[in-house]
Design a protein around this motif. Structure first.
Motif, PDB file in Angstrom:
ATOM      1  N   ILE A  25       0.836  -1.206   0.000  1.00  0.00           N
ATOM      2  CA  ILE A  25       0.000   0.000   0.000  1.00  0.00           C
ATOM      3  C   ILE A  25       0.867   1.251   0.000  1.00  0.00           C
ATOM      4  O   ILE A  25       0.550   2.248  -0.656  1.00  0.00           O
TER       5      ILE A  25
ATOM      6  N   ILE B 241       1.804   1.896  -3.502  1.00  0.00           N
ATOM      7  CA  ILE B 241       0.698   2.493  -4.256  1.00  0.00           C
ATOM      8  C   ILE B 241       0.564   3.976  -3.911  1.00  0.00           C
ATOM      9  O   ILE B 241       0.360   4.823  -4.790  1.00  0.00           O
ATOM     10  N   LEU B 242       0.726   4.273  -2.620  1.00  0.00           N
ATOM     11  CA  LEU B 242       0.619   5.658  -2.171  1.00  0.00           C
ATOM     12  C   LEU B 242       1.694   6.533  -2.827  1.00  0.00           C
ATOM     13  O   LEU B 242       1.414   7.627  -3.336  1.00  0.00           O
TER      14      LEU B 242
ATOM     15  N   GLY C  14      -2.178  11.018   3.819  1.00  0.00           N
ATOM     16  CA  GLY C  14      -1.612   9.670   3.775  1.00  0.00           C
ATOM     17  C   GLY C  14      -0.823   9.376   5.042  1.00  0.00           C
ATOM     18  O   GLY C  14      -0.873   8.269   5.569  1.00  0.00           O
TER      19      GLY C  14
ATOM     20  N   ILE D  16      -1.290  10.667   8.064  1.00  0.00           N
ATOM     21  CA  ILE D  16      -2.208  10.430   9.178  1.00  0.00           C
ATOM     22  C   ILE D  16      -2.806   9.034   9.044  1.00  0.00           C
ATOM     23  O   ILE D  16      -3.010   8.313  10.003  1.00  0.00           O
ATOM     24  N   ASN D  17      -3.063   8.675   7.781  1.00  0.00           N
ATOM     25  CA  ASN D  17      -3.795   7.445   7.509  1.00  0.00           C
ATOM     26  C   ASN D  17      -2.927   6.191   7.585  1.00  0.00           C
ATOM     27  O   ASN D  17      -3.420   5.106   7.871  1.00  0.00           O
TER      28      ASN D  17
ATOM     29  N   ILE E 183      -3.078   4.087  10.642  1.00  0.00           N
ATOM     30  CA  ILE E 183      -4.417   3.485  10.736  1.00  0.00           C
ATOM     31  C   ILE E 183      -4.515   2.320   9.763  1.00  0.00           C
ATOM     32  O   ILE E 183      -5.032   1.252  10.093  1.00  0.00           O
ATOM     33  N   ILE E 184      -3.995   2.527   8.551  1.00  0.00           N
ATOM     34  CA  ILE E 184      -4.017   1.443   7.569  1.00  0.00           C
ATOM     35  C   ILE E 184      -3.240   0.240   8.118  1.00  0.00           C
ATOM     36  O   ILE E 184      -3.708  -0.896   8.081  1.00  0.00           O
TER      37      ILE E 184
ATOM     38  N   SER F 214      -5.211  -1.523  10.838  1.00  0.00           N
ATOM     39  CA  SER F 214      -6.368  -2.276  10.355  1.00  0.00           C
ATOM     40  C   SER F 214      -5.926  -3.494   9.554  1.00  0.00           C
ATOM     41  O   SER F 214      -6.571  -4.538   9.610  1.00  0.00           O
ATOM     42  N   VAL F 215      -4.810  -3.337   8.821  1.00  0.00           N
ATOM     43  CA  VAL F 215      -4.304  -4.498   8.091  1.00  0.00           C
ATOM     44  C   VAL F 215      -3.870  -5.591   9.071  1.00  0.00           C
ATOM     45  O   VAL F 215      -4.088  -6.773   8.840  1.00  0.00           O
TER      46      VAL F 215
ATOM     47  N   TRP G  86      -5.165  -6.163  12.101  1.00  0.00           N
ATOM     48  CA  TRP G  86      -6.369  -6.830  12.610  1.00  0.00           C
ATOM     49  C   TRP G  86      -6.936  -7.791  11.579  1.00  0.00           C
ATOM     50  O   TRP G  86      -7.320  -8.897  11.880  1.00  0.00           O
ATOM     51  N   TRP G  87      -6.958  -7.302  10.348  1.00  0.00           N
ATOM     52  CA  TRP G  87      -7.455  -8.133   9.260  1.00  0.00           C
ATOM     53  C   TRP G  87      -6.635  -9.406   9.187  1.00  0.00           C
ATOM     54  O   TRP G  87      -7.151 -10.499   9.033  1.00  0.00           O
TER      55      TRP G  87
ATOM     56  N   LEU H 205      -7.179 -12.071  11.836  1.00  0.00           N
ATOM     57  CA  LEU H 205      -8.434 -12.786  11.658  1.00  0.00           C
ATOM     58  C   LEU H 205      -8.356 -13.789  10.512  1.00  0.00           C
ATOM     59  O   LEU H 205      -8.975 -14.839  10.542  1.00  0.00           O
ATOM     60  N   HIS H 206      -7.564 -13.440   9.497  1.00  0.00           N
ATOM     61  CA  HIS H 206      -7.548 -14.265   8.294  1.00  0.00           C
ATOM     62  C   HIS H 206      -6.403 -15.236   8.226  1.00  0.00           C
ATOM     63  O   HIS H 206      -6.425 -16.150   7.423  1.00  0.00           O
TER      64      HIS H 206
END
Lengths: 186, 219, 245
Positions: free
Chosen positions: C134, C137-138, C166, C168-169, C172-173, C176-177, C179-180, C183-184
């Motif tokens: 990511i 990509i950014l 970007g 700040i994000n 967070i990205i 969340s990745v 956590w994802w 789980l997976h």
């Protein structure tokens, strides 16, 4: 009404306006002249507060400013009436609308969607707005373009009408107009 | 005399209502994307049920980005934006109203539609309700990011905008899907809470960025 | 201190400093990288579990570290630009973004080369790999913004806005990745934390240091080019190049 001191503006390091100084008094009509690309539209945009990345000072005592640009700010998919009533500049009574439309011979098209209108008719719609609105300072970019002789006379009368109410008007045009109290050449 | 902000609301709503394409476009796009997935992956019920939350979220993400790019674009082209700037009113509220109206007409119908399509993709009903909730919290985030992309590329209105925005939207997508997948246990609330927090903090930051981006074109 | 800062953000002064220091810095960085990598490849011990192939970390880890650091420095530059309108900050962002993209790609590529013999696969959707992808990509999205505006200042500001959002994000990205991922995660591969021997660590640190020197040198050179593009019509540029002749 408005006082400009040492105003300069440049686009990508190319100076467009350099060290402008002038003053506009109440009830004055200024005809802004200049060749294509001399910065007439830019100056009007600076005075109206649309562009604010300039050097120098613009002092204004006008409480509100009416701006009419090259792009008229009309919505194709709205009717003539909606375009006038929902315009951000509309500050008059709703009742006065139909009389103004009659004066500009647009009454029959009140409910017509704007995309059915010709360029000249669109211009007229935005000039109805000019006729109806009560502002201290009017900044008009090419108000006479795309108009027939009759339309031009209507606008000249409208501008005089605003002048008599104590408003100042600055307009750009390539032709000569005898309504102006002063010419300003860029 | 109507206030500036009420005019903004009414004007935009009338424009959307008068043009069916502006709110039917995302719906058509959404439905066709939803249909593509079973055609590509096969109609196996178990497999689709497992993928359905993701399918719906991705379809909505893409459908939204397409429509939200044009929130400020038209006003820029027809000169309305000049008049807004000349009015000297607070642009923050103005931009919020514009984004809200766009969300109302292009995202809200998709949320209701997603409830219907979730049955077609064999998502359990409880999970579908959570899906709607996450979309309710998530789509405004997408709207604001889309608006930002559009505001950045006002003059061009090209694909660059969406490519910037999609990576930024990932947290919303991931949290939304995690919430749906854990719809049976307590973690659900954790993810919903995080998604709501993401929305809450996005509003001031993203709308302020939109205004900054619009200002770029008027310097 | 303040004076030094003011000098560094003035284009002519920076240009001169960079002009003088570039050759030394560049040469030094190459030497340090060679030292680190050669030491790592020929003199450090073999990894017990992974064998010889682990030695790619002497490229992989520095590249990954540089790739992330560049983004964080760009975020600082974007804040500087948005608040104080310092033009040097935007020159910095525009020059560094392509470098960031290249190093991110290098990190992913060496990671894949490392992964293939070690875990038998070129790519896993692991949290760290995904967020690095990511990041790439950014970077590319930011680079694609460069040509979207007619006005220089607009490009600068648009890039700063996107870099900041970007920035700040990005955490967070990442979260969340992660956590994802927890789980997976069904495969047993985890890329995190085996402790590293001192004899491997020292050449690795040298190599990382070398990479940072290299990025500094190349970054300065790129900034010089960017400054020339912007200031080509200014007198100080003419003076420098006329003096040269």
């Amino acid at each position: 009404m408005i006082k400009v001191e040492n105003l300069s503006y440049s686009f990508n390091d190319f100076p467009l306006l350099e060290n402008l100084n002038f003053e506009v008094n109440p009830s004055e009509i200024i005809h802004l002249k200049g060749e294509n690309g001399s910065g007439k539209s830019t100056l009007l945009k600076i005075l109206s507060g649309i562009l604010n990345n300039f050097q120098g000072k613009v002092l204004s005592t006008a409480k509100n400013v009416f701006f009419l640009g090259h792009n008229l700010g009309l919505k194709d998919s709205l009717s003539v009436k909606d375009n006038l009533l929902l315009d951000y500049r509309f500050n008059s009574e709703v009742d006065s609308l139909s009389e103004a439309l009659k004066l500009f011979e647009l009454n029959s098209m009140k409910e017509t969607k704007l995309f059915n209108l010709s360029q000249g008719q669109r211009k007229k719609v935005s000039l109805v707005q000019l006729f109806l609105s009560k502002y201290d300072l009017f900044l008009l970019d090419e108000p006479f373009a795309n108009l027939d002789q009759k339309g031009i006379e209507l606008i000249e009368n409208t501008i005089r009408h605003h002048q008599n109410r104590g408003s100042s008007v600055i307009f750009t045009s390539h032709e000569d107009h005898n309504i102006s109290s002063r010419e300003l050449v860029l | 005399m109507k206030s500036f902000y009420f005019k903004t609301f009414q004007r935009d709503s009338k424009v959307y209502l008068s043009r069916s394409s502006s709110f039917l476009g995302p719906i058509v796009f959404f439905l066709i994307t939803i249909t593509l997935y079973p055609l590509a992956f096969g109609s196996d019920e178990e497999k689709l049920a497992e993928l359905s939350a993701g399918i719906i979220w991705i379809s909505i993400l893409l459908a939204n980005l397409l429509s939200h790019q044009f929130i400020f674009n038209e006003d820029f082209k027809d000169g309305s934006l000049d008049l807004v700037l000349a009015s000297g009113k607070s642009l923050f509220l103005w931009a919020s109203i514009k984004i809200f109206v766009n969300w109302y007409f292009s995202s809200l119908p998709l949320i209701f539609l997603s409830l219907l399509t979730s049955f077609m993709l064999y998502l359990p009903f409880d999970a579908a309700l959570i899906l709607a909730l996450t979309l309710f919290l998530g789509t405004p985030i997408l709207s604001m990011f889309g608006a930002l992309a559009g505001a950045l590329t006002l003059e061009r209105g090209n694909i660059v905008g969406s490519s910037i925005v999609i990576p930024m939207c990932l947290p919303a997508l991931i949290l939304g899907i995690l919430a749906i997948q854990s719809y049976k246990n307590e973690e659900l609330f954790f993810y919903i809470f995080l998604l709501a927090a993401f929305l809450f903090f996005s509003i001031p930051i993203l709308i302020a960025s939109c205004l900054g981006a619009i200002r770029l074109h008027f310097e | 201190m303040r004076q030094l800062f003011n000098q560094l953000i003035s284009f002519p002064y920076f240009f001169k400093i960079a002009q003088i220091s570039f050759p030394y810095l560049f040469l030094l960085s190459i030497l340090v990288i060679l030292l680190g990598v050669l030491w790592g490849v020929f003199f450090s011990p073999v990894d017990v579990t992974q064998g010889e192939v682990y030695r790619i970390i002497y490229l992989h880890v520095p590249a990954a570290s540089v790739a992330q650091s560049i983004y964080y420095t760009m975020v600082i530059a974007s804040i500087t630009y948005l608040i104080w309108r310092i033009k040097m900050a935007s020159v910095f962002m525009i020059s560094m973004a392509p470098l960031g993209a290249i190093f991110t790609f290098l990190a992913l590529f060496t990671g894949a080369v490392w992964g293939q013999p070690t875990w038998g696969t070129w790519w896993v959707w692991d949290a760290r790999l995904t967020s690095t992808l990511i990041l790439l990509i950014l970077y590319l999205a930011i680079i694609s913004l460069f040509s979207s505006f007619d006005r220089r200042a607009s490009t600068d500001q648009a890039v700063s806005i996107v870099v900041l959002i970007g920035g700040i994000n990005l955490p967070i990205i990442k979260l969340s990745v992660e956590w994802w991922n927890t789980l997976h995660q069904s495969a047993s591969i985890t890329l995190s934390g085996s402790s590293i021997d001192n004899e491997m660590l020292i050449p690795l640190l040298i190599s990382i240091f070398g990479f940072y020197l290299y990025v500094t040198a190349i970054g300065m050179r790129k900034m010089q080019v960017e400054i020339l593009k912007r200031e080509i019509s200014h007198n100080w540029v003419k003076e420098i190049f006329i003096e040269k002749r």
